[in-house]
Structure formats: structure tokens, C-alpha cells
Design an enzyme around this catalytic site. Structure first.
Site, PDB file in Angstrom:
ATOM      1  N   LYS A  24       1.033  -1.375   0.204  1.00  0.00           N
ATOM      2  CA  LYS A  24       0.021  -0.017   0.186  1.00  0.00           C
ATOM      3  C   LYS A  24       0.980   1.229   0.041  1.00  0.00           C
ATOM      4  O   LYS A  24       1.883   0.730   0.468  1.00  0.00           O
ATOM      5  CB  LYS A  24      -1.198  -0.104   1.199  1.00  0.00           C
ATOM      6  CG  LYS A  24       0.352   0.057   2.421  1.00  0.00           C
ATOM      7  CD  LYS A  24      -1.719  -0.179   3.939  1.00  0.00           C
ATOM      8  CE  LYS A  24      -0.434  -0.180   4.859  1.00  0.00           C
ATOM      9  NZ  LYS A  24      -1.025  -0.571   6.228  1.00  0.00           N
ATOM     10  N   TYR A  67      14.898  30.321   6.497  1.00  0.00           N
ATOM     11  CA  TYR A  67      14.061  31.765   6.614  1.00  0.00           C
ATOM     12  C   TYR A  67      13.545  31.791   8.610  1.00  0.00           C
ATOM     13  O   TYR A  67      14.053  30.842   9.114  1.00  0.00           O
ATOM     14  CB  TYR A  67      12.397  30.776   6.676  1.00  0.00           C
ATOM     15  CG  TYR A  67      11.996  30.836   5.044  1.00  0.00           C
ATOM     16  CD1 TYR A  67      11.872  32.075   4.398  1.00  0.00           C
ATOM     17  CD2 TYR A  67      11.837  29.092   4.726  1.00  0.00           C
ATOM     18  CE1 TYR A  67      11.381  31.857   3.147  1.00  0.00           C
ATOM     19  CE2 TYR A  67      11.412  29.686   2.964  1.00  0.00           C
ATOM     20  CZ  TYR A  67      11.379  30.517   2.344  1.00  0.00           C
ATOM     21  OH  TYR A  67      11.347  31.222   0.955  1.00  0.00           O
TER      22      TYR A  67
HETATM   23  C1  PLP Z   1      -0.010  -1.735   7.473  1.00  0.00           C
HETATM   24  C2  PLP Z   1      -0.512  -2.885   7.046  1.00  0.00           C
HETATM   25  C3  PLP Z   1      -0.285  -4.386   7.676  1.00  0.00           C
HETATM   26  C4  PLP Z   1       1.300  -4.561   7.705  1.00  0.00           C
HETATM   27  O1  PLP Z   1       2.186  -3.478   8.616  1.00  0.00           O
HETATM   28  P1  PLP Z   1       3.813  -3.746   8.815  1.00  0.00           P
HETATM   29  O2  PLP Z   1       4.157  -2.777  10.046  1.00  0.00           O
HETATM   30  O3  PLP Z   1       4.314  -2.353   7.596  1.00  0.00           O
HETATM   31  O4  PLP Z   1       4.183  -4.316   8.609  1.00  0.00           O
HETATM   32  C5  PLP Z   1      -0.513  -5.582   7.586  1.00  0.00           C
HETATM   33  N1  PLP Z   1      -2.120  -5.268   8.120  1.00  0.00           N
HETATM   34  C6  PLP Z   1      -2.557  -4.502   7.820  1.00  0.00           C
HETATM   35  C7  PLP Z   1      -4.215  -4.647   8.031  1.00  0.00           C
HETATM   36  C8  PLP Z   1      -2.375  -3.285   7.581  1.00  0.00           C
HETATM   37  O5  PLP Z   1      -3.049  -2.458   7.333  1.00  0.00           O
END
Ligand code: PLP
Length: 393
Positions: free
Chosen positions: A51, A277
């Protein structure tokens, strides 16, 4: 070294030439990490979580590397993210991790994505979409065992399973939950959540479940009893620690992303003058500064160089640590290079290795009071990604 990368783009087409700031994504590191983690969690399988554009690494690059290295499937947050992977020709199982807007469900079904559900209404909406599209949608039912974000109450799981099984256009893909505190291995939450999850699974009697899953990266590494059918592996595949308490469990992993730039300007400054800045930094001696054309619009947080009571945060130039001075601006930052022989065009490493030194996303995170996830996800689309490694295939 030029090579064909996984996307068939040639990485000797120098994306860095489009601007003097870029991210390098190392396919060999991604494969190494997924391979190592696949062995570590066996006989559980790995589903790679790609993702948010593969946590900033490029979703297609990350997905292909993970599948090459033994991942059994993928997870995404949005239908659009799954559709992008399908458009790139990836036909592995892809689970969308939450319920999605009703308007997205036809696309989900048409792309052959696996759905998550935790409400009966949503199961019905998925069945209707699957029927419209003429597909059978695999549904993973999510139980909230203590995260209190999304998921069904444990006592609803049996009715959800029945609803999925009674529809001809749906298939039960699995039952899962999500851990809230797996990055603190001593915390009681993980054992409590798994007990709640197991009790809910137990309430299903001998229902034959195709897949059961619970662990994110931290759970997969620190809680063997959370591994189940597969683990949903995100941050660890990118070679970044889920949190300081599990750093020792990722020692074998390699960061897959480096953030680099080139010096765009060099000048002498006098003691007593100020920079950037707000004139937050005053030079206490004559020195040389180098300007680097990357800023907060690229994902380098504005306050990285100017936290109260903390001296400037370092970047690497010429194999030396040099502090950022003054606030990071939208497109540029300034570094104090003292008497180092720095010239326009020299490579600057913001995250990654140069010479003896390494700066990691976790170092930024510690400095900024956040986690490595937020650092790599924050590297914006304006930064070209240059895929390295992967070899000729
Ligand atoms: C993002 C997510 C993961 C992955 O988590 P990590 O800590 O990056 O391994 C796993 N399960 C769900 C439901 C998530 O939203």
C-alpha cells in the site's frame, strides 16, 4: 551500473538528470528481505503489503520483488492500488485490507481483488457487485480483537461467515485480525488480542477456514504464535524496523531506499550571519555552506534541521557528516560543510550510505518523534524513483 530493472525501464535512463534529487530503490535489498523473512516465518507464508505506493518505494517494483522472492500474495489499502498492480500485469492474490466505498466494489470485483468485510451490509454490497460484474469475490472477514479501528465484534463473526457462505458470488477467503502493540514485545496486548481472536475462531466450531492471519511485521518477527496461515509483511520487507524495541529482530535486513541529491550551490558565509527563513541559525564562525535542492515538498520535514536544543541534523557529503543549518524550505535546504572541498554537483546522501557512514529512515524518525513508516511514505511523488539492482533477466 546500468541494468534492466523489473519494470522493464532501463535505469541507465538517468532519472536523476530530471532534477538533482532522487530516491534509489534497491530491488536486491527487497528480495533479500522478503527471502529472509519468508524463511523466518515458514511454514507460514508471506503476503507483501505494498500500500501507499509500496511505502514510497514504488508499488509495482516492491510487488514484483516480493513475489520473485517467495511472497504468496499482496495486500493494499485501496481498490485503486490493487487496480494499478493488475494493470502492471501482476496476477497474484491481492487483498484490500479494509471495507471500501460502495462505488469502488465493481472495480474491486472486476480486477479480481480480494475484499475485506466486517459488516453484514458490506457482505451484501460485495455480493451484489460480484453478481453485476459476473465474478466470484473472495472475502476475508476481519475481527477487531482490540485495535478499535475497524473490524467486527468477535461475537458477530459466525453470522458474517454464514452470510459469505450463503452467497453464490462470494467465497470465504479467510478470517483475520490486526495487532495494535506488536512492536512492544513485552506488552500484554498481543497475547490478549490473540486470545480474543482464537476465542472468536473457536466459536466457529469446525468451520473449515481457508486462511487465518493476524501478524504485521512486528507480530511476524516478535510473536511466533501470531504467524498463522500467512503474515502481512509491510515495513520489514523495506528493511526498516517497526519500532525501537524490535530493532534487533531486523538486524539482518537491508534498507531498500536511499534518498540522494546533488549540491546545487556553494558559498562562503561570515561569522555572525544567519541562514534560511526566520534566521533560526546563526553562524558562529566563518564557514562554507552548500545548498541542496530538496525540501519539505519532497518529504524532508521542515523541522529536521532546527529542533530546539538539538544541533543540525546531518547529511553525508564527500564521505563526511555535515549538519543541516536553518529550517528546511519547500524546495531546498542548506548544509554547513566547514572546510570540506565541496563543489556543485557533488552527491549528497540524506538517507543511505556514503563512505563509512549510514543514515537511516529510523534516525530521522527518532529525531522527529515518529516512526520510519512516516518518513518513507512521506517522500513525495515529486522525487523520481530510480530502480537499482535486480540483475538482467
Ligand atoms: C499496513 C498493514 C499491515 C502491514 O504492517 P507493517 O507494520 O508495515 O508490517 C498489516 N496489516 C494491516 C491490516 C495493515 O493495515
Amino acid at each position: 551500473m546500468p541494468s534492466d530493472n523489473d519494470e522493464g525501464r532501463r535505469d541507465d535512463v538517468d532519472v536523476a538528470a530530471s532534477r538533482w534529487a532522487w530516491a534509489e530503490v534497491d530491488v536486491d535489498a527487497l528480495r533479500h528481505n522478503v527471502g529472509s523473512l519468508t524463511r523466518a516465518v515458514s511454514p507460514s507464508h508471506v503476503r507483501a503489503v505494498v500500500k501507499a505506493d509500496g511505502y514510497g518505494h514504488g508499488a509495482v517494483t516492491a510487488a514484483r520483488a516480493a513475489l520473485d522472492a517467495g511472497a504468496a500474495g499482496l495486500c493494499v489499502a485501496l481498490v485503486q492500488e490493487g487496480v494499478e498492480l493488475r494493470a502492471a500485469g501482476i496476477d497474484a492474490p491481492i487483498l484490500v485490507l479494509t471495507e471500501q466505498p460502495p462505488e469502488q466494489l465493481d472495480s474491486l470485483a472486476a480486477a479480481g481483488l480480494e475484499a475485506t468485510a466486517y459488516r453484514l451490509d458490506h457482505v451484501d454490497a460485495l455480493a451484489a457487485a460480484a453478481t453485476r460484474v459476473g465474478a466470484v469475490v473472495s472475502v476475508h472477514l476481519k475481527i477487531d480483537s482490540g485495535m478499535q479501528r475497524v473490524g467486527a465484534a468477535p461475537d458477530l463473526i459466525a453470522s458474517l461467515v454464514d452470510a459469505v457462505r450463503s452467497s453464490d458470488s462470494l467465497r470465504l477467503g479467510g478470517v483475520f485480525t490486526h495487532l495494535a502493540v506488536a512492536d512492544e514485545p513485552e506488552h500484554r496486548a498481543t497475547a490478549e488480542q490473540l486470545a480474543t481472536f482464537d476465542a472468536a475462531l473457536g466459536s466457529l466450531g469446525d468451520a473449515d477456514l481457508p486462511a487465518v492471519h493476524a501478524a504485521n511485521s512486528a507480530g511476524a518477527l516478535a510473536a511466533p504464535s501470531a504467524r498463522r496461515s500467512f503474515v502481512r509483511l509491510g515495513i520489514a520487507m523495506y528493511g526498516i524496523s517497526p519500532g525501537p524495541d524490535v530493532d534487533h529482530l531486523v538486524a539482518d535486513l537491508r534498507p531498500a531506499l536511499a534518498l540522494k541529491a546533488r549540491v546545487s550551490y556553494v558559498k562562503q558565509v561570515d561569522a555572525g550571519t544567519h541562514v534560511s527563513y526566520g534566521w533560526r541559525h546563526r553562524f558562529d564562525r566563518d564557514t562554507t555552506v552548500a545548498t541542496v535542492p530538496i525540501g519539505y515538498a519532497d518529504g524532508v520535514p521542515r523541522r529536521l534541521g532546527t529542533l530546539p536544543d538539538a544541533p543540525g541534523f546531518d547529511v553525508l557529503i564527500g564521505g563526511r557528516r555535515c549538519p543541516i543549518v536553518g529550517v528546511v524550505t519547500m524546495d531546498q535546504l542548506v548544509v554547513d560543510v566547514r572546510d570540506a572541498p565541496v563543489t556543485i554537483g557533488d552527491e549528497v546522501v540524506l538517507i543511505g550510505r556514503q563512505g563509512e557512514h549510514e543514515i537511516r529512515a529510523e534516525h530521522w524518525a527518532e529525531r522527529l518523534g515518529t516512526i520510519g513508516y512516516e518518513i518513507v511514505c512521506g517522500i513525495s511523488a515529486r522525487v523520481p524513483r530510480r530502480v537499482v539492482g535486480g540483475g538482467h533477466r
